[in-house]
Design a protein around this motif. Structure first.
Motif, PDB file in Angstrom:
ATOM      1  N   SER A 104       0.868  -1.271  -0.017  1.00 43.69           N
ATOM      2  CA  SER A 104       0.043   0.172   0.136  1.00 43.69           C
ATOM      3  C   SER A 104       0.910   1.368   0.170  1.00 43.69           C
ATOM      4  N   ASP A 105       2.210   1.261   0.746  1.00 47.42           N
ATOM      5  CA  ASP A 105       2.901   2.437   0.861  1.00 47.42           C
ATOM      6  C   ASP A 105       3.372   2.775  -0.655  1.00 47.42           C
ATOM      7  N   LEU A 106       3.615   1.739  -1.520  1.00 45.71           N
ATOM      8  CA  LEU A 106       4.510   2.087  -2.664  1.00 45.71           C
ATOM      9  C   LEU A 106       3.148   2.437  -3.642  1.00 45.71           C
ATOM     10  N   CYS A 107       1.780   2.042  -3.555  1.00 48.62           N
ATOM     11  CA  CYS A 107       0.947   2.521  -4.330  1.00 48.62           C
ATOM     12  C   CYS A 107       0.373   4.044  -3.742  1.00 48.62           C
ATOM     13  N   LEU A 108       0.297   4.357  -2.688  1.00 49.62           N
ATOM     14  CA  LEU A 108       0.030   5.521  -2.108  1.00 49.62           C
ATOM     15  C   LEU A 108       0.897   6.602  -2.539  1.00 49.62           C
ATOM     16  N   LYS A 109       2.255   6.468  -2.822  1.00 43.56           N
ATOM     17  CA  LYS A 109       3.013   7.251  -3.157  1.00 43.56           C
ATOM     18  C   LYS A 109       3.598   7.191  -4.770  1.00 43.56           C
ATOM     19  N   HIS A 110       2.609   6.436  -5.359  1.00 35.22           N
ATOM     20  CA  HIS A 110       2.996   6.255  -6.941  1.00 35.22           C
ATOM     21  C   HIS A 110       4.369   5.718  -7.234  1.00 35.22           C
ATOM     22  N   SER A 112       4.801   1.910  -7.313  1.00 33.42           N
ATOM     23  CA  SER A 112       4.749   0.767  -7.522  1.00 33.42           C
ATOM     24  C   SER A 112       5.422   0.275  -8.848  1.00 33.42           C
ATOM     25  N   GLY A 113       5.833   1.093  -9.522  1.00 31.41           N
ATOM     26  CA  GLY A 113       6.636   0.593 -10.830  1.00 31.41           C
ATOM     27  C   GLY A 113       5.687   0.408 -11.940  1.00 31.41           C
ATOM     28  N   LEU A 114       4.435   0.796 -11.606  1.00 29.59           N
ATOM     29  CA  LEU A 114       3.498   0.107 -12.732  1.00 29.59           C
ATOM     30  C   LEU A 114       3.098   1.404 -13.378  1.00 29.59           C
ATOM     31  N   PHE A 166      11.177   4.517  -9.252  1.00 33.62           N
ATOM     32  CA  PHE A 166      11.105   5.907  -9.533  1.00 33.62           C
ATOM     33  C   PHE A 166       9.560   6.178  -9.352  1.00 33.62           C
ATOM     34  N   PHE A 167       9.181   7.599  -9.260  1.00 33.22           N
ATOM     35  CA  PHE A 167       7.547   8.144  -9.233  1.00 33.22           C
ATOM     36  C   PHE A 167       7.153   7.886 -10.608  1.00 33.22           C
ATOM     37  N   SER A 168       6.025   7.249 -10.565  1.00 26.24           N
ATOM     38  CA  SER A 168       5.158   7.101 -11.942  1.00 26.24           C
ATOM     39  C   SER A 168       3.644   7.173 -11.623  1.00 26.24           C
ATOM     40  N   TYR A 169       2.748   8.011 -11.816  1.00 27.25           N
ATOM     41  CA  TYR A 169       1.604   8.303 -11.367  1.00 27.25           C
ATOM     42  C   TYR A 169       0.750   6.906 -11.804  1.00 27.25           C
ATOM     43  N   CYS A 170       0.112   6.485 -10.823  1.00 26.41           N
ATOM     44  CA  CYS A 170      -0.595   5.246 -11.277  1.00 26.41           C
ATOM     45  C   CYS A 170      -2.118   5.242 -10.701  1.00 26.41           C
ATOM     46  N   ASN A 171      -3.054   5.322 -11.298  1.00 23.85           N
ATOM     47  CA  ASN A 171      -4.651   5.328 -11.047  1.00 23.85           C
ATOM     48  C   ASN A 171      -4.891   3.830 -10.553  1.00 23.85           C
ATOM     49  N   GLU A 172      -4.345   2.808 -11.179  1.00 19.60           N
ATOM     50  CA  GLU A 172      -4.712   1.654 -10.787  1.00 19.60           C
ATOM     51  C   GLU A 172      -4.171   1.199  -9.411  1.00 19.60           C
ATOM     52  N   GLY A 173      -3.033   1.653  -9.097  1.00 19.36           N
ATOM     53  CA  GLY A 173      -2.757   1.485  -7.826  1.00 19.36           C
ATOM     54  C   GLY A 173      -3.579   2.157  -6.586  1.00 19.36           C
ATOM     55  N   TYR A 174      -4.082   3.201  -6.977  1.00 17.53           N
ATOM     56  CA  TYR A 174      -5.272   3.755  -5.978  1.00 17.53           C
ATOM     57  C   TYR A 174      -6.265   2.948  -5.994  1.00 17.53           C
ATOM     58  N   GLN A 247     -20.554   7.347 -17.468  1.00 20.13           N
ATOM     59  CA  GLN A 247     -21.886   6.862 -16.720  1.00 20.13           C
ATOM     60  C   GLN A 247     -21.571   6.171 -15.186  1.00 20.13           C
ATOM     61  N   ASP A 248     -20.637   5.603 -15.210  1.00 21.70           N
ATOM     62  CA  ASP A 248     -20.417   4.925 -14.137  1.00 21.70           C
ATOM     63  C   ASP A 248     -18.759   4.987 -13.633  1.00 21.70           C
ATOM     64  N   TYR A 249     -18.178   5.199 -12.743  1.00 24.06           N
ATOM     65  CA  TYR A 249     -16.659   5.163 -12.554  1.00 24.06           C
ATOM     66  C   TYR A 249     -16.556   4.883 -11.297  1.00 24.06           C
ATOM     67  N   GLN A 250     -17.229   3.970 -10.803  1.00 22.64           N
ATOM     68  CA  GLN A 250     -17.098   3.456  -9.325  1.00 22.64           C
ATOM     69  C   GLN A 250     -15.867   2.586  -9.017  1.00 22.64           C
ATOM     70  N   THR A 251     -15.397   1.915 -10.328  1.00 17.88           N
ATOM     71  CA  THR A 251     -14.272   1.100 -10.051  1.00 17.88           C
ATOM     72  C   THR A 251     -13.163   1.939  -9.768  1.00 17.88           C
ATOM     73  N   PHE A 252     -12.880   3.313 -10.080  1.00 17.15           N
ATOM     74  CA  PHE A 252     -11.704   4.037  -9.913  1.00 17.15           C
ATOM     75  C   PHE A 252     -12.352   5.161  -8.976  1.00 17.15           C
ATOM     76  N   LEU A 253     -13.231   4.754  -8.207  1.00 22.07           N
ATOM     77  CA  LEU A 253     -13.669   5.813  -7.371  1.00 22.07           C
ATOM     78  C   LEU A 253     -12.785   6.454  -6.479  1.00 22.07           C
ATOM     79  N   SER A 254     -11.701   5.347  -5.918  1.00 21.54           N
ATOM     80  CA  SER A 254     -10.590   5.955  -5.020  1.00 21.54           C
ATOM     81  C   SER A 254      -9.622   6.739  -5.624  1.00 21.54           C
ATOM     82  N   ALA A 255      -9.350   6.428  -6.905  1.00 20.31           N
ATOM     83  CA  ALA A 255      -8.733   7.524  -7.655  1.00 20.31           C
ATOM     84  C   ALA A 255      -8.793   8.930  -8.086  1.00 20.31           C
TER      85      ALA A 255
END
Length: 471
Positions: A104-110, A112-114, A166-174, A247-255
């Motif tokens: 979670s730490d890696l995902c929250l600070k972008h 993760s490498g993804l 490296f830092f790389s912005y990742c909505n999938e991580g969020y 119409q629906d964005y719930q899958t990426f709500l947290s991003a």
């Protein structure tokens, strides 16, 4: 506080950028000091913007996800450094080591490498294109119909760099952390946000789905000066094209799926800067964790926290975040030590709302980073990587999903002519080195990193979460 000058600058910003409407709210001494709407939320019917006009806030949502994760960490339900796979056995990416180590730490600070894996792009561009001539598919057939299904399908995600490199912005991580929050709390993420943040802060016009925004009487339309967007509805309000969101964005709500008002965001800012008895129900250590540099941008002294960009003006910490979706540009900026903050919500996406937020903050308390937006930012530059011989290694053309970027040297600095992203316009990045292979944009502080293969050859660079492949 010179309100007349602030309003003059807001009106000038609207005129220069051809903006339909703006909502602004300011916090001073941890109290709401000023709020006002400018222009129109509905250009066609001349309905004015107010401080309580509802807007999708896009990526400003990320700090709400970080707060939720830290709440669970304080309850010993979540260990930020424990691999996500230990909690969600169905989580994996294409690399086995990364699958076992991403946390979670890696995902929250972008970190993760993804980066942007392409899953979000497919989710909103293929299945949810809201063109009125293309009907919405049935919900049960939608791609990544749930947050769990998205996590289950990340096994195709390829690494842009090693985890933590490296830092790389990742909505999938969020989105993954959002799913983890609902699994560990045993309630839907929508309900978690409402019960553990919105209600506690009396955020009465804050919502977790776009339909709630659409159904609000005092809500903004989303505008653009272009009619070639895949989100164009075919409708125009005077010379503005009207855009629509998924119409629906719930899958990426947290991003990036929360909708709210400038007023409610100021209430949120106040509690974010309250280190004694915050209604976010976090101890000061956790609030500081969110607001500290967790992923450094080289040796610059700046970086990313959890859901916030973290920068410094001399010794003064400034936390901020932008948000962008089709037809909307949002910005939240705070100086926690001074208990001051600014919220700017703009109903047009080709605009940098952060520029206006910085101008307002300068008028509120004196210059923060610089006197003029055309002046370079001041962070630590690592000059030992600035010679033209070193910079020459990065030169060339790089391919991106929207076109070709060219890296050149201009006036002794590395420059990138970057094509437009989905909600952006073509841009020229002027970069300075902050460590080996790591650079920052001299004028907005964003991170750009160059990645090498096993034999040390540059293969791609990372910008805004996207990978630009060297040709």
């Amino acid at each position: 506080m010179n309100i007349n000058e602030i309003e003059k600058q807001i009106i000038n910003f609207m005129d220069v950028n051809d903006v339909p409407g703006i909502s602004v709210s300011m916090v001073h001494n941890n109290e709401i000091a000023y709020q006002k709407g400018f222009g129109y939320r509905d250009v066609l019917n001349k309905k004015p913007v107010t401080p309580k006009t509802v807007w999708p806030i896009a990526s400003i949502t990320k700090s709400f996800t970080a707060v939720s994760a830290l709440q669970l960490a304080e309850q010993d339900k979540l260990d930020l450094n424990k691999p996500i796979k230990k909690y969600l056995p169905y989580f994996s990416v294409s690399d086995k080591y990364a699958s076992e180590s991403i946390n979670s730490d890696l995902c929250l600070k972008h970190a993760s490498g993804l980066g942007r894996t392409g899953h979000q792009d497919r989710y909103r561009e293929e299945n949810y294109n809201p063109l009125i001539i293309r009907p919405q598919p049935n919900r049960e057939h939608n791609i990544y119909a749930t947050r769990k299904s998205l996590v289950e399908n990340l096994y195709t995600a390829k690494l842009q760099s090693n985890p933590g490199q490296f830092f790389s912005y990742c909505n999938e991580g969020y989105a993954t952390v959002g799913h983890l929050i609902e699994v560990l709390s045993d309630i839907k993420l929508e309900d978690y946000f409402s019960q553990n943040i919105f209600m506690n802060l009396d955020m009465r016009q804050t919502y977790t789905n776009f339909d709630a925004w659409r159904n609000e009487d005092d809500r903004t339309y989303l505008y653009s000066n272009q009619n070639n967007s895949p989100f164009y509805t075919g409708i125009d309000h005077e010379h503005f094209s009207v855009l629509e969101l998924s119409q629906d964005y719930q899958t990426f709500l947290s991003a990036g799926g929360i909708s709210t008002t400038a007023n409610d965001l100021s209430l949120y800012q106040i509690q974010t800067m309250n280190f004694k008895d915050s209604k976010l129900n976090l101890h000061s250590e956790s609030l500081n964790k969110i607001q500290n540099v967790n992923m450094p941008f080289g040796n610059s002294g700046w970086g990313y926290g959890y859901g916030y960009w973290v920068s410094y003006a001399d010794d003064i910490k400034v936390i901020k975040h932008s948000g962008g979706l089709p037809g909307v540009s949002t910005f939240s900026i705070m100086i926690p030590s001074e208990k001051s903050g600014v919220v700017v919500l703009v109903n047009k996406n080709e605009v940098k709302s952060g520029n206006l937020a910085e101008i307002i903050l300068n008028i509120m308390r004196g210059n923060v980073f610089r006197e003029n937006l055309n002046d370079p930012l001041k962070f630590n530059i690592d000059d030992k990587f600035s010679s033209e011989n070193i910079l020459a290694e990065y030169l060339g053309k790089y391919e991106f999903r929207q076109g070709i970027s060219e890296v050149i040297i201009e006036n002794g600095k590395l420059c990138i002519n970057a094509p437009s992203r989905l909600e952006a316009v073509p841009e020229k990045l002027i970069l300075v080195p902050v460590s080996e292979d790591s650079f920052m944009n001299l004028y907005d502080g964003q991170s750009v990193s160059f990645v090498r293969n096993d034999v040390g050859k540059i293969t791609h660079f990372l910008n805004g979460g996207y990978s630009y492949i060297k040709i």
